[in-house]
Design an enzyme around this catalytic site. Structure first.
Site, PDB file in Angstrom:
ATOM      1  N   ARG A   1      46.497 -79.524 -28.442  1.00 35.85           N
ATOM      2  CA  ARG A   1      46.146 -80.779 -27.744  1.00 35.85           C
ATOM      3  C   ARG A   1      45.696 -80.431 -26.332  1.00 35.85           C
ATOM      4  O   ARG A   1      45.834 -79.298 -25.874  1.00 35.85           O
ATOM      5  CB  ARG A   1      47.371 -81.693 -27.600  1.00 35.85           C
ATOM      6  CG  ARG A   1      48.015 -82.118 -28.860  1.00 35.85           C
ATOM      7  CD  ARG A   1      49.178 -83.066 -28.598  1.00 35.85           C
ATOM      8  NE  ARG A   1      50.428 -82.371 -28.349  1.00 35.85           N
ATOM      9  CZ  ARG A   1      51.164 -82.517 -27.248  1.00 35.85           C
ATOM     10  NH1 ARG A   1      50.759 -83.313 -26.279  1.00 35.85           N
ATOM     11  NH2 ARG A   1      52.301 -81.872 -27.094  1.00 35.85           N
TER      12      ARG A   1
ATOM     13  N   TYR B   1      59.364 -78.493 -12.079  1.00 37.55           N
ATOM     14  CA  TYR B   1      58.014 -78.234 -12.613  1.00 37.55           C
ATOM     15  C   TYR B   1      57.176 -77.515 -11.551  1.00 37.55           C
ATOM     16  O   TYR B   1      56.566 -76.476 -11.820  1.00 37.55           O
ATOM     17  CB  TYR B   1      57.358 -79.563 -13.020  1.00 37.55           C
ATOM     18  CG  TYR B   1      55.930 -79.426 -13.508  1.00 37.55           C
ATOM     19  CD1 TYR B   1      55.660 -79.031 -14.814  1.00 37.55           C
ATOM     20  CD2 TYR B   1      54.847 -79.685 -12.663  1.00 37.55           C
ATOM     21  CE1 TYR B   1      54.348 -78.903 -15.270  1.00 37.55           C
ATOM     22  CE2 TYR B   1      53.542 -79.551 -13.111  1.00 37.55           C
ATOM     23  CZ  TYR B   1      53.298 -79.168 -14.413  1.00 37.55           C
ATOM     24  OH  TYR B   1      51.998 -79.036 -14.859  1.00 37.55           O
TER      25      TYR B   1
HETATM   26  N1  LIG Z   1      47.422 -82.504 -17.620  1.00 40.69           N
HETATM   27  C1  LIG Z   1      47.454 -82.197 -16.337  1.00 40.69           C
HETATM   28  O1  LIG Z   1      47.151 -83.024 -15.457  1.00 40.69           O
HETATM   29  C2  LIG Z   1      47.866 -80.809 -15.891  1.00 40.69           C
HETATM   30  C3  LIG Z   1      47.694 -80.506 -14.544  1.00 40.69           C
HETATM   31  C4  LIG Z   1      48.038 -79.241 -14.101  1.00 40.69           C
HETATM   32  C5  LIG Z   1      48.524 -78.299 -14.988  1.00 40.69           C
HETATM   33  N2  LIG Z   1      48.677 -78.631 -16.293  1.00 40.69           N
HETATM   34  C6  LIG Z   1      49.189 -77.576 -17.157  1.00 40.69           C
HETATM   35  O2  LIG Z   1      48.263 -77.344 -18.205  1.00 40.69           O
HETATM   36  C7  LIG Z   1      48.949 -76.943 -19.388  1.00 40.69           C
HETATM   37  C8  LIG Z   1      48.539 -77.852 -20.536  1.00 40.69           C
HETATM   38  O3  LIG Z   1      48.856 -79.190 -20.166  1.00 40.69           O
HETATM   39  P1  LIG Z   1      48.329 -80.452 -21.009  1.00 40.69           P
HETATM   40  O4  LIG Z   1      48.144 -81.546 -20.034  1.00 40.69           O
HETATM   41  O5  LIG Z   1      47.243 -80.061 -21.918  1.00 40.69           O
HETATM   42  O6  LIG Z   1      49.649 -80.769 -21.838  1.00 40.69           O
HETATM   43  P2  LIG Z   1      49.825 -81.545 -23.233  1.00 40.69           P
HETATM   44  O7  LIG Z   1      48.689 -82.459 -23.471  1.00 40.69           O
HETATM   45  O8  LIG Z   1      51.215 -82.054 -23.200  1.00 40.69           O
HETATM   46  O9  LIG Z   1      49.722 -80.341 -24.308  1.00 40.69           O
HETATM   47  C9  LIG Z   1      50.648 -79.303 -24.247  1.00 40.69           C
HETATM   48  C10 LIG Z   1      50.313 -78.265 -25.303  1.00 40.69           C
HETATM   49  O10 LIG Z   1      51.296 -77.222 -25.221  1.00 40.69           O
HETATM   50  C11 LIG Z   1      52.000 -77.137 -26.452  1.00 40.69           C
HETATM   51  N3  LIG Z   1      53.373 -76.772 -26.165  1.00 40.69           N
HETATM   52  C12 LIG Z   1      54.263 -77.388 -25.350  1.00 40.69           C
HETATM   53  N4  LIG Z   1      55.429 -76.725 -25.331  1.00 40.69           N
HETATM   54  C13 LIG Z   1      55.268 -75.654 -26.154  1.00 40.69           C
HETATM   55  C14 LIG Z   1      56.107 -74.598 -26.564  1.00 40.69           C
HETATM   56  N5  LIG Z   1      57.374 -74.487 -26.132  1.00 40.69           N
HETATM   57  N6  LIG Z   1      55.604 -73.678 -27.425  1.00 40.69           N
HETATM   58  C15 LIG Z   1      54.341 -73.768 -27.873  1.00 40.69           C
HETATM   59  N7  LIG Z   1      53.502 -74.754 -27.531  1.00 40.69           N
HETATM   60  C16 LIG Z   1      53.970 -75.686 -26.686  1.00 40.69           C
HETATM   61  C17 LIG Z   1      51.814 -78.509 -27.105  1.00 40.69           C
HETATM   62  O11 LIG Z   1      51.893 -78.484 -28.500  1.00 40.69           O
HETATM   63  P3  LIG Z   1      53.249 -78.911 -29.287  1.00 40.69           P
HETATM   64  O12 LIG Z   1      53.776 -80.116 -28.618  1.00 40.69           O
HETATM   65  O13 LIG Z   1      52.842 -79.080 -30.679  1.00 40.69           O
HETATM   66  O14 LIG Z   1      54.112 -77.715 -29.147  1.00 40.69           O
HETATM   67  C18 LIG Z   1      50.381 -78.812 -26.699  1.00 40.69           C
HETATM   68  O15 LIG Z   1      49.465 -78.134 -27.532  1.00 40.69           O
HETATM   69  C19 LIG Z   1      50.446 -77.004 -19.051  1.00 40.69           C
HETATM   70  O16 LIG Z   1      50.886 -75.727 -18.682  1.00 40.69           O
HETATM   71  C20 LIG Z   1      50.482 -77.951 -17.863  1.00 40.69           C
HETATM   72  O17 LIG Z   1      51.607 -77.720 -17.047  1.00 40.69           O
HETATM   73  C21 LIG Z   1      48.367 -79.861 -16.765  1.00 40.69           C
END
Ligand SMILES: NC(=O)c1ccc[n+]([C@@H]2O[C@H](COP(=O)([O-])OP(=O)(O)OC[C@H]3O[C@@H](n4cnc5c(N)ncnc54)[C@H](OP(=O)(O)O)[C@@H]3O)[C@@H](O)[C@H]2O)c1
Length: 248
Positions: free
Chosen positions: A13, A153
């Site tokens: 995702r 975080y």
């Molecule tokens: N969205 C933002 O605004 C933002 C901003 C700055 C940084 N980030 C960083 O970018 C990264 C991705 O964020 P996102 O917004 O795409 O998050 P998201 O939409 O919640 O997706 C998270 C992804 O990580 C997987 N995941 C979570 N915990 C896991 C685990 N223990 N083992 C394996 N897979 C795991 C989830 O799949 P499952 O749930 O199926 O495991 C999913 O594919 C993260 O590191 C986040 O901190 C995001």
């Protein structure tokens, strides 16, 4: 030329999926991981989008290091090498600092920091004698600037930035480049709760110079650049992709 390979954690995702699609379009053989069987199975909410692009999704928790090391080994055995590891999987929390309990603290640290470090370690051990590799860690602007409701975080994301620089130096002689990307606010499930609060959402948009949330695809080109041969002199760097948020 041999097809290049990339492993992206948390690619089912959000940002991981956006990066996976970008690398697949650029001709990489893409492998991704996730935990939930719903996003890994085929079907309407499943992984048909990945299958269509030849992206291989594997079920593994990033905290399960033997499982992660086995996936890396499998890719190396099949393709000769794993050209790039992208540590993207992460979890957020909006619990006030005073309310975070041991379990939640451990979950955030284990997923966002310890697992990132251990995936770097497994990748290094696997390829240190075969030319090194490229690591891209997905941190966050909240690893650079503070905000409320993000204490642990933010701490993990700041730690990923420091660790990225330290590993870049320690492993440079073995042919590894280690860089990080700090996304700003990106439109994914992680930011859904902000979008649901209309007043907060509008205030945030006002504060972002480019006046929009980022899309997962906005992270693909910066990651592709860092993974490319053209970036062979770039290591230990932190690239911010935030619509100008932290430039103010
Ligand atoms: N969205 C933002 O605004 C933002 C901003 C700055 C940084 N980030 C960083 O970018 C990264 C991705 O964020 P996102 O917004 O795409 O998050 P998201 O939409 O919640 O997706 C998270 C992804 O990580 C997987 N995941 C979570 N915990 C896991 C685990 N223990 N083992 C394996 N897979 C795991 C989830 O799949 P499952 O749930 O199926 O495991 C999913 O594919 C993260 O590191 C986040 O901190 C995001």
């Amino acid at each position: 030329m041999a097809t290049k390979t990339v492993l992206i954690t948390g690619a089912t995702r959000g940002i991981g999926r956006g990066i996976a699609l970008g690398f697949a379009a650029a001709g990489y053989q893409v492998y991704g991981t996730g935990r939930a069987s719903t996003t890994l199975s085929t079907g309407s909410s499943g992984n048909d989008w990945a299958k269509e692009k030849g992206i291989v999704l594997k079920q593994a928790d990033v905290s399960d290091q033997p499982a992660m090391a086995a996936i890396m080994k499998e890719i190396q055995e099949k393709h000769g090498r794993l050209d790039c590891l992208i540590n993207n999987a992460g979890v957020a929390s909006n619990t006030p600092a005073s309310g975070l309990d041991d379990d939640e603290i451990a979950k955030i640290i284990d997923t966002n920091f310890k697992a990132v470090f251990q995936c770097c370690q497994s990748y290094y051990k696997m390829q240190r004698k075969s030319g090194g590799g490229c690591i891209i860690n997905i941190s966050s602007v909240l690893g650079i600037v503070g905000t409320s409701l993000a204490s642990v975080y933010s701490g993990t994301k700041g730690a990923v930035i420091s660790m990225t620089k330290a590993l870049a130096i320690e492993w440079a002689n073995s042919g590894f480049r280690v860089n990080a990307i700090c996304p700003g606010f990106i439109d994914t499930d992680m930011t859904e709760m902000i979008k649901k609060r209309e007043a907060v959402y509008q205030k945030m948009l006002e504060y972002i110079p480019l006046k929009r949330l980022g899309t997962p695809e906005d992270l693909a080109a910066p990651a592709l650049m860092l993974a490319s041969d053209g970036a062979s002199y770039i290591t230990g760097q932190i690239i911010v992709v935030d619509g100008g948020l932290t430039a103010q």
